[in-house]
Design an enzyme around this catalytic site. Structure first.
Site, PDB file in Angstrom:
ATOM      1  N   ILE A 136     -12.329 -12.667  14.494  1.00 48.10           N
ATOM      2  CA  ILE A 136     -11.262 -11.774  14.942  1.00 48.10           C
ATOM      3  C   ILE A 136      -9.988 -12.607  15.054  1.00 48.10           C
ATOM      4  O   ILE A 136     -10.047 -13.824  15.188  1.00 48.10           O
ATOM      5  CB  ILE A 136     -11.603 -11.064  16.279  1.00 48.10           C
ATOM      6  CG1 ILE A 136     -12.031 -12.066  17.362  1.00 48.10           C
ATOM      7  CG2 ILE A 136     -12.672 -10.017  16.073  1.00 48.10           C
ATOM      8  CD1 ILE A 136     -12.377 -11.409  18.699  1.00 48.10           C
ATOM      9  N   ASP A 137      -8.855 -11.947  14.967  1.00 49.52           N
ATOM     10  CA  ASP A 137      -7.575 -12.649  14.945  1.00 49.52           C
ATOM     11  C   ASP A 137      -7.327 -13.432  16.232  1.00 49.52           C
ATOM     12  O   ASP A 137      -7.902 -13.133  17.277  1.00 49.52           O
ATOM     13  CB  ASP A 137      -6.428 -11.652  14.739  1.00 49.52           C
ATOM     14  CG  ASP A 137      -6.510 -10.934  13.404  1.00 49.52           C
ATOM     15  OD1 ASP A 137      -7.006 -11.545  12.448  1.00 49.52           O
ATOM     16  OD2 ASP A 137      -6.086  -9.767  13.329  1.00 49.52           O
TER      17      ASP A 137
END
Length: 302
Positions: A136-137
């Protein structure tokens, strides 16, 4: 290592250093050196950094073999949601990069995992991404699954490929969504002119489906739940922006200046993740509570 690229129609008229920075994942300054040294060829001939690419250009780049750095284990206070001999579920905080990359070789989740797991991580994705099967970012918070051996990694990767993993995210978007629920079915690929961004791309994109549901209507914003059917890069961010409702705090796909003082990065939280356990075959679901900054924002915007 020689790499070859073919310029698509929507990519023409971009400076070659900018084009290559997107497809090669190296800095433009480094590419300028390669161009100066004659290591970039277009149709067999070396060109200058000011050259603008044309549709159909066949580009050859001689990239020196990358030497993977040694990644150090670092003690960290990780928020472990669940752990056994095969998998580990962690609640990733905001502003933490998942795995090492150029400019981020320390302080990443992988550095912390290497200390916590003492070497017991799958090796399928190499030394830079041990145990990492999805990511995930940096500014996205929430549940991330880590695999502690190759068998577990293969099982979770197969579930990701089959789109059978449950993934629910919570987000705050700009504006008031017209419908209480809906589905965005639009392929995602590289942005035609900005290679560092993704975009809805019907010509060259991969299938992407996001289901969304309104949880609460706020003052100028909407709090929503998004369920991913696919898992493309920046999928929720791109899909919601395509509806005219970008995520609050997302300077890449929304307003460059955030209307909420002090907020950094998109308001996106991976709240629920459900998988079939790679050893027992049992379906297990894990959740992470909204981070404090997110909960406080909901109160402020109510």
């Amino acid at each position: 290592m020689r790499r070859e690229f073919l310029v698509e129609e929507e990519e023409q008229d971009i400076r070659i250093d900018k084009y290559l920075a997107g497809v090669c994942n190296v800095s433009r300054s480094y590419l300028q050196k390669l161009l100066k040294d004659g290591l970039v060829l277009v149709e067999g001939a070396p060109i200058k950094g000011s050259y603008k690419v044309n549709e159909g250009d066949r580009i050859l780049v001689d990239l020196p073999e990358a030497v993977e750095p040694e990644i150090a284990a670092e003690p960290m206070d990780l928020d472990i949601l669940y752990e056994d001999e095969d998998i580990l579920l962690v609640n990733k905080p905001k502003n933490m990069v998942v795995h090492p990359a150029a400019g981020h070789y320390t302080g990443t989740l992988v550095n912390g995992l290497m200390d916590h797991c003492r070497g017991n991580l799958s090796g399928i994705n190499g030394v830079l991404r041990p145990g990492i099967v999805h990511r995930i970012d940096k500014d996205t918070t929430g549940v991330l699954i880590v695999c502690k051996n190759d068998q577990a990694h293969q099982s979770i990767a197969a579930q990701l490929k089959a789109h059978s993993i449950t993934r629910k995210y919570y987000a705050i978007v700009h504006g008031n969504l017209k419908d209480d629920e809906g589905t965005v079915d639009a392929p995602i690929g590289r942005h035609p002119t900005d290679r560092k961004k993704m975009a809805v791309n019907y010509k060259n994109g991969k299938p992407a489906i996001t289901h969304y549901q309104v949880l609460r209507r706020l003052n100028g914003y909407t709090f929503i739940e998004c369920r991913l059917e696919t898992g493309r890069t920046h999928q929720i961010r791109v899909h919601m922006a395509s509806l005219g409702h970008p995520l609050l705090g997302d300077a890449v796909y929304g307003p460059a200046k955030c209307p909420v003082p002090g907020l950094e990065g998109q308001t996106l939280h991976a709240g629920i993740l459900g998988v079939v356990h790679p050893r027992t075959g049992e379906y297990m679901e894990f959740s992470a509570p909204l981070p404090e900054y997110f909960a406080t924002l909901l109160e402020r915007l109510a």
